[in-house]
Design an enzyme around this catalytic site. Structure first.
Site, PDB file in Angstrom:
ATOM      1  N   LYS A 127       0.945  -1.058  -0.015  1.00 54.75           N
ATOM      2  CA  LYS A 127       0.049   0.015   0.006  1.00 54.75           C
ATOM      3  C   LYS A 127       0.837   1.298   0.103  1.00 54.75           C
ATOM      4  CE  LYS A 127      -4.351   0.895   0.033  1.00 54.75           C
ATOM      5  NZ  LYS A 127      -5.434  -0.175  -0.235  1.00 54.75           N
ATOM      6  N   ASP A 175      -7.102   4.229  -4.404  1.00 57.48           N
ATOM      7  CA  ASP A 175      -7.653   3.952  -3.130  1.00 57.48           C
ATOM      8  C   ASP A 175      -8.116   5.387  -2.881  1.00 57.48           C
ATOM      9  OD1 ASP A 175      -7.656   1.751  -0.823  1.00 57.48           O
ATOM     10  OD2 ASP A 175      -7.608   3.817   0.080  1.00 57.48           O
TER      11      ASP A 175
END
Ligand code: NDP
Ligand code: 2IT
Length: 450
Positions: A125, A165
């Site tokens: 991430k 995201d």
């Protein structure tokens, strides 16, 4: 050492920033306790110690110039957590609340989510504390270019493949891709969620939300509950995941009646107008209050009008709830309200939206509870389909992607249910997802050596 001591060991190493990371880790450690007890191979190979530490955390300065010629400085990150099953894979989040702890939590969850898809992708991430709100298109472009000028050194189609995201959609991915291409002279599938015209997969924008609904349909069916058709559904969030969850719910004849953003909640008893929501959030990028201009019968509830500790969206009676905004947005109070109002199923579109206390309440009241790492895996699954298409220079039809997405979500659901049964926790999708996700990664780590 008991699993509780094991968890406490990591808690002691905790700092405030790492609170959400610890929360995510504790849940996994408790779920896998029976597996660690029954098979000592994981302890012998120190799998837990190795898995809770990211392979590397890359942190860098991002300097860019705003429209007033002011120089701005933000922090960029990429947490490459684990690549036992495939190249690092996971989204980028641009939001002022981003820090290393938040990205460690998201990267950690991504390992197990990606494992559950059955596809060859590891967990990562990244993102920045940059706030895209109120920025011009040009400022977004300049920030994305500056961000990529550092990130490009650490990624590649066989190394690490970022995607979107919160705060990162097709527009940002386009600018990031453009900069990568300029620096490296390489036109390759280094990012997913690209616009279709330069290598994006059809249905990637819809994938997470549609996948959440496919998962919920399978779960309700397997649990012998009534289907979503004709049922009232509540949804939080008004971004990519929320919009496409609402869209798919409408397509299958359910009645999605809410959406929300950080300022307030819309309750539209006749069903959310998806085209209007897309226009407000994707094109005009304005507040949800504007929804009332076109739909005067809907209600807007600003956050400050709702008592502390709970959220208006979860006080609307519903058959199925879909938290699709952000972490820890659904509290114990919200869970009690949902249960009290007769809610039968909760599916997490966002990553870790329910607090541990809320999950406990759902499980003890036998609510069908679909945890994020299983329910929202459709987004990253279609990202992997995009990687496959890029690598083979192919383009799949909408129907092909949709069919594969549906099958993937059904298979994840079945895998979770069977694993829970095998480990004596039938009906517990949290434990089922954590055990199944962990086992595959752990077995690969053992096979690959230290
Ligand atoms: P978007 O940026 O498109 O939308 C985010 C939405 O959540 C916005 O409505 C935003 O409101 C709201 N939100 C964000 N932070 C907060 C907050 N602190 N409090 C209240 N509302 C908030 O993001 P996505 O839809 O892509 O992501 C939503 C969730 O889904 C995240 O948890 C993400 O990690 C997860 N997810 C996303 C996937 C994807 O493919 N995009 C895949 C799997 C999971 P506002 O605009 O007012 O800030
Ligand atoms: O949380 C997630 O799964 C995502 N943000 C999507 C990741 C991806 O690589 O598509």
């Amino acid at each position: 050492m008991s699993i509780l001591d094991e968890a406490k060991k990591y808690e002691r190493a905790d700092c405030e920033q790492d609170r959400v990371f610890y929360q995510a880790m504790e849940e996994v450690l408790f779920s896998i306790a029976p597996l660690l007890e029954s098979d000592k191979i994981y302890a012998r190979h120190a799998i837990v110690d190795r898995l809770v530490v990211p392979d590397r955390v890359i942190k860098f300065k991002v300097t860019w110039m705003d429209d007033n010629q002011q120089i701005r400085v933000n922090t960029g990150y990429r947490v490459q957590f684990n690549n036992s099953l495939g190249p690092y894979k996971g989204g980028l989040r641009f939001h002022p609340t981003v820090n290393e702890g938040v990205l460690k939590f998201l990267g950690f969850e991504q390992i197990f989510k990606n494992s559950l898809t059955g596809l060859p992708i590891g967990g990562a991430k990244g993102g920045s504390d940059f706030d895209p709100k109120g920025k011009s298109d040009f400022e977004i472009m300049k920030f994305c270019s500056a961000f990529m000028r550092e990130l490009y050194k650490h990624i590649g189609p066989r190394i690490d493949v970022p995607a979107g995201d919160i705060g990162v959609g097709a527009r940002e991915i386009g600018y990031l891709f453009g900069e990568y291409k300029k620096i490296t002279l390489s036109y390759e599938g280094v990012l997913t969620g690209k616009p279709f015209m330069f290598g994006g997969s059809l249905m990637r924008p819809e994938a997470t939300g549609y996948g959440v609904v496919y998962f919920t349909q399978t779960m309700l069916d397997m649990e012998g509950k009534e289907s979503l058709k004709g049922k009232i559904c509540t949804i939080s969030g008004a971004g990519n995941v929320a919009i496409h969850t609402i869209e798919k719910l409408k397509q299958i004849g359910a009645i999605p009646v809410s959406c929300s953003d950080s300022k307030g909640t819309i309750y539209d008893a006749e069903g959310i107008d998806v085209a209007l929501l897309k226009e407000l959030k994707n094109v005009r990028r304005v507040s949800l209050t504007e929804y009332l201009q076109t739909r005067p019968n809907a209600k807007y509830i600003p956050v400050e009008e709702y008592p502390k500790g709970g959220h208006a969206v979860w006080n609307i009676p519903c058959y199925a709830a879909f938290p699709c905004a952000t972490q820890n947005e659904l509290t114990e109070i919200d869970a009690q309200n949902l249960i009290h109002n007769g809610c039968v199923s909760v599916s997490e579109g966002a990553n870790m939206p329910s607090t541990p206390e809320a999950i406990e309440a759902f499980l003890s009241h036998k609510i069908c509870f679909a945890p994020a790492k299983a329910a929202n895996a459709g987004g990253v699954a279609v990202s992997e389909f995009e990687m496959s298409q890029n690598a083979s220079m192919q383009r799949w039809s909408f129907e092909k992607v949709d069919a594969r997405l549906k099958t993937t979500m059904q298979e994840i659901c079945k895998r979770v249910v069977l694993t829970a049964k095998d480990y004596g926790v039938e009906g517990n999708y949290v434990d089922g997802a954590n055990i199944a996700g962990f086992k595959k990664v752990a077995d690969a780590m053992i096979a690959e050596g230290i």
